[in-house]
Design an enzyme around this catalytic site. Structure first.
Site, PDB file in Angstrom:
ATOM      1  N   LYS A   1      30.432  20.819 -34.597  1.00 53.81           N
ATOM      2  CA  LYS A   1      30.617  21.084 -36.017  1.00 53.81           C
ATOM      3  C   LYS A   1      32.111  21.211 -36.359  1.00 53.81           C
ATOM      4  CE  LYS A   1      26.156  21.325 -37.037  1.00 53.81           C
ATOM      5  NZ  LYS A   1      25.261  20.906 -35.933  1.00 53.81           N
TER       6      LYS A   1
HETATM    7  C1  LIG Z   1      23.651  21.701 -35.959  1.00 49.07           C
HETATM    8  C2  LIG Z   1      22.516  21.874 -36.883  1.00 49.07           C
HETATM    9  C3  LIG Z   1      21.605  22.933 -36.781  1.00 49.07           C
HETATM   10  C4  LIG Z   1      21.521  23.862 -35.618  1.00 49.07           C
HETATM   11  O1  LIG Z   1      22.677  24.440 -35.218  1.00 49.07           O
HETATM   12  P1  LIG Z   1      22.909  24.851 -33.688  1.00 49.07           P
HETATM   13  O2  LIG Z   1      24.107  25.732 -33.810  1.00 49.07           O
HETATM   14  O3  LIG Z   1      23.178  23.616 -32.900  1.00 49.07           O
HETATM   15  O4  LIG Z   1      21.715  25.597 -33.231  1.00 49.07           O
HETATM   16  C5  LIG Z   1      20.639  23.081 -37.773  1.00 49.07           C
HETATM   17  N1  LIG Z   1      20.558  22.223 -38.799  1.00 49.07           N
HETATM   18  C6  LIG Z   1      21.399  21.178 -38.913  1.00 49.07           C
HETATM   19  C7  LIG Z   1      21.262  20.272 -40.090  1.00 49.07           C
HETATM   20  C8  LIG Z   1      22.381  20.956 -37.948  1.00 49.07           C
HETATM   21  O5  LIG Z   1      23.171  19.896 -38.045  1.00 49.07           O
END
Ligand SMILES: *Cc1c(COP(=O)(O)O)cnc(C)c1O
Length: 397
Positions: free
Chosen positions: A186
């Site tokens: 992210k």
């Molecule tokens: C990355 C993501 C998540 C989950 O996040 P994690 O930190 O990897 O558990 C949930 N929803 C979306 C749309 C994502 O891109």
């Protein structure tokens, strides 16, 4: 795109603060931690960046979604409306609380189609969960209105949209509750991490308790704390929070770089008349982590992906063929291949996704291609890529 691209002495300094004291836990040990409360520090920074009144940092975005739903009191048999273009975590978190994921079509914003949401509301519906995919926004005004009309909660899955906004308000901070992910891919990363934000003190306190076994966090002695309800362990460690503290101060710069790079690619691709772009309800608020465009057909999209690979352009995604982000390849859900048994009542309520019709979503996703924007590209490199991408796309038409 990922924040780790620009990892430097700032993150290392925060990590050093933690390793110097050895206090790796976010709670307690006040005497030994030399004044360092990294999780609290990052939470304050999240409030400052998003304008939300309360932020809870926890171990992942998936944990954030699960905790937000639990805090809303959403569980057994409640329906949560979400899009079929998201990450599997969205439906996993819903099912974890015993609620039912009800997927409805997206439109050319690649986010929830408000008309489809309206049609899906039943007496069981409790939550509308838009997913702000690829750094940009759903039609949040329309969705808010639907929630107001039907008395539903608006939970924003802003896991991919930290730093993006809609009409000046940060995505994630607009609904009753919002969730972010700070996983390794992210725009801001803790390595692993996530956050719940809300303006409701009550909701925040419920989330705070749920994510730490129900602890009420009113005492220095964990053994003496009250537990209103059972919860779970979704705590973040101070090490992860420390990385996040170093990253979050760079958010504005990260978004600026993404926007500059994306603009060069988009300007170049705009010269190809058959290519159209994802509709952005507020183009100004795009965090610009991806450039998403539509080819005229599924076939030309597949050709384009091949041509981009041949031109050594990395980070190009045709979500239609992707196992992670679109329902077409979610066989685990379609075949109901759950790791452990579920209550029959839940299986009865769960829509049969092996038969569900998402042709309206297919019409967009089968033609959509996203290019991940990297911060590390030099200006020369961005221009070179813009040329190569445009050539590859033209050759696929
Ligand atoms: C990355 C993501 C998540 C989950 O996040 P994690 O930190 O990897 O558990 C949930 N929803 C979306 C749309 C994502 O891109």
């Amino acid at each position: 795109m990922p924040g780790f691209e620009l990892f430097d002495h700032i993150e290392r300094k925060h990590l050093q603060d933690v390793t110097d004291t050895g206090v790796l836990m976010r709670y307690g040990f006040a005497g030994a931690r030399n004044g360092h409360w990294k999780a609290k520090e990052m939470e304050a920074a999240i409030c400052q960046k998003t304008g939300a009144q309360h932020a809870l940092l926890l171990s992942s975005g998936t944990a954030a979604l699960t905790t937000a739903l639990a805090a809303l009191g959403v569980g057994a048999g409640d329906e949560v409306i979400l899009p079929p273009f998201t990450f599997v975590a969205s439906f996993e978190s819903i099912m974890t609380t015993g609620a039912i994921p009800v997927m409805v079509d997206i439109d050319d914003t690649l986010c929830l189609d408000p008309q489809a949401v309206r049609k899906a509301v039943t007496p069981r519906t409790k939550v509308v969960m838009p997913v702000h995919m690829c750094g940009a926004m759903a039609q949040i005004d329309e969705l808010r209105e639907i929630c107001r009309t039907h008395n539903l909660f608006l939970l924003e899955d802003a896991c991919q949209a930290f730093g993006a906004s809609f009409k000046g308000r940060m995505l994630g901070s607009i609904g009753d509750v919002g969730c972010y992910s700070f996983d390794f891919n992210k725009i801001v990363t803790c390595g692993e991490g996530g956050a719940v934000v809300t303006n409701s003190k009550d909701l925040y306190e419920r989330a705070d308790q749920y994510h730490d076994h129900g602890h009420d966090h009113t005492n220095d002695d964990r053994g003496a704390e009250g537990h209103l309800s059972p919860g779970y362990n979704f705590r973040i460690s101070e090490l992860h929070a420390a990385v996040g503290c170093g990253q979050i101060v760079k958010l504005d710069r990260f978004v600026d770089i993404h926007r500059q790079h994306k603009k060069v690619l988009k300007d170049a691709l705009s010269t190809v008349s058959q290519v159209t772009f994802r509709r952005l309800p507020d183009p100004e608020g795009d965090s610009a982590t991806f450039l998403t465009f539509f080819m005229p057909s599924e076939e030309s999209a597949r050709n384009a992906i091949k041509a981009l690979k041949a031109a050594s352009i990395d980070g190009a995604f045709h979500w239609y063929d992707n196992n992670w982000h679109y329902i077409r390849k979610w066989d685990q859900l379609k075949t109901r291949n759950f790791m452990h048994p579920l209550y029959k009542a839940m299986l009865d309520l769960l829509p049969d996704y092996s038969k569900a019709d998402f042709s309206a979503s297919d019409a967009h996703i089968s033609r959509a291609i996203s290019i991940a924007i990297k911060m590390g590209w030099s200006d020369d490199e961005v221009r070179r890529r813009a040329g190569k991408i445009t050539e590859a796309v033209k050759s696929s038409l």
